[in-house]
Design an enzyme around this catalytic site. Structure first.
Site, PDB file in Angstrom:
ATOM      1  N   SER A 130      -2.228  37.464 -77.823  1.00 48.48           N
ATOM      2  CA  SER A 130      -1.323  36.905 -78.827  1.00 48.48           C
ATOM      3  C   SER A 130       0.017  37.642 -78.800  1.00 48.48           C
ATOM      4  CB  SER A 130      -1.988  36.958 -80.210  1.00 48.48           C
ATOM      5  OG  SER A 130      -1.256  36.200 -81.140  1.00 48.48           O
ATOM      6  N   SER A 131       0.354  38.401 -79.832  1.00 45.31           N
ATOM      7  CA  SER A 131       1.598  39.177 -79.813  1.00 45.31           C
ATOM      8  C   SER A 131       1.638  40.102 -78.609  1.00 45.31           C
ATOM      9  CB  SER A 131       1.727  39.993 -81.109  1.00 45.31           C
ATOM     10  OG  SER A 131       2.889  40.784 -81.103  1.00 45.31           O
TER      11      SER A 131
END
Length: 294
Positions: A138-139
């Site tokens: 994700s991030s």
């Protein structure tokens, strides 16, 4: 297989008796412009010139938490490489992939601090500067894309899960679900491969070498960071690496996954995970194999 959720991960790990004893906290490792934390997994027997894998957590996470999620220990022990598990405490613990500082080579953002961790390990443990890799979820995948674009002379390859193209969040007020311009995560930042490549190259205008190899995963049922972002990632790296799509290989590496091969498959590969949400589970064996460490 369904994708993992942040809530599920946190609940499972908070109820676990597993400790972080295997991680070494590093307090002083050089310039740290955004006050990142650094934790390192050091196998009992390091290779003579060990490789370095930078493993980047998701929003709301930490390095020690991602250490349990990603679980590269067995591979690091077998091959003698170092795994770095950094942490950011700002913007809901999301990596800064939006500011000009972080999207610029040696610009003084999160990306600079992460690269300085790598430089410290190369010096401290005689690590191999030609074998530095990035991964994340994700991030962490968003930052993997940024690191490979802004520091292509530091990283040899990346492999990551459920992210976005480098530069997708450029100019956004922040990088977290609470602070970011929603246009990126919703898949509305659509560009040609050449446009993405131009944006990535602007992060390090003086670079004239070859860009790092990239492997990226995304779930078709991801409505947090929309599946459309996989297409944009692959456009960007296809243009940067000069390889075109050649074929799909179904049920690879497992049922429901489709491997998307570019060129001969040695520079760029995507994985589409049918009915998997956010995020695609980490496949450490595939990551290590992509890095040439398996």
């Amino acid at each position: 297989m369904r994708g993992i959720t942040f809530t599920g991960v946190l609940a499972a790990l908070l109820s676990s008796s597993t400790t972080y004893a295997a991680l070494t906290q590093v307090a002083s490792w050089g310039e740290n412009p955004t006050s990142l934390d650094m934790a390192v997994y050091l196998p009992s027997k390091l290779a003579e010139k060990p490789a370095i894998v930078l493993a980047l957590h998701f929003c709301g996470g930490t390095g020690p938490l991602y250490y349990q999620v990603a679980n590269y220990d067995t591979y690091a022990d077998a091959q003698g490489f170092i795994v770095v598990y950094p942490s950011t405490k700002k913007d809901n613990n999301c990596w800064d992939v939006a500011s000009e500082k972080s999207l610029t080579n040696n610009g003084g953002g999160d990306s600079t601090g992460l690269v300085n961790m790598v430089k410290y390990l190369i010096e401290e443990y005689n690590a191999d500067p030609a074998k530095v890799y990035a991964t994340g979820s994700s991030s962490g995948c968003m930052m993997t894309n940024v690191l490979l674009a802004a520091y292509p002379d530091v990283f040899a390859a990346g492999s990551c899960y459920s992210g976005v193209a480098a530069g997708c969040l450029a100019g956004s007020p922040g990088s977290s679900p609470q602070s970011a311009d929603p246009k990126c995560a919703s898949g509305q930042n659509v560009k040609t491969g050449e446009e993405w490549a131009e944006q990535a190259k602007a992060m390090y205008p003086g670079f004239t070498g070859t860009y790092p190899r990239m492997q990226t995963f995304h779930g078709t049922a991801d409505h947090f960071v929309e599946y459309k972002n996989l297409v944009e990632e692959l456009k960007e790296w296809s243009a940067l690496l000069g390889v075109e799509f050649t074929k799909n290989v179904t049920n690879t590496p497992q049922a429901g996954y489709t491997q998307m091969v570019y060129g001969d498959g040695t520079k760029l590969v995507g994985y589409s995970a049918a009915n998997v949400g956010h995020t695609v589970p980490v496949h450490p064996q595939l990551d290590v194999s992509w890095f040439g460490l398996g």
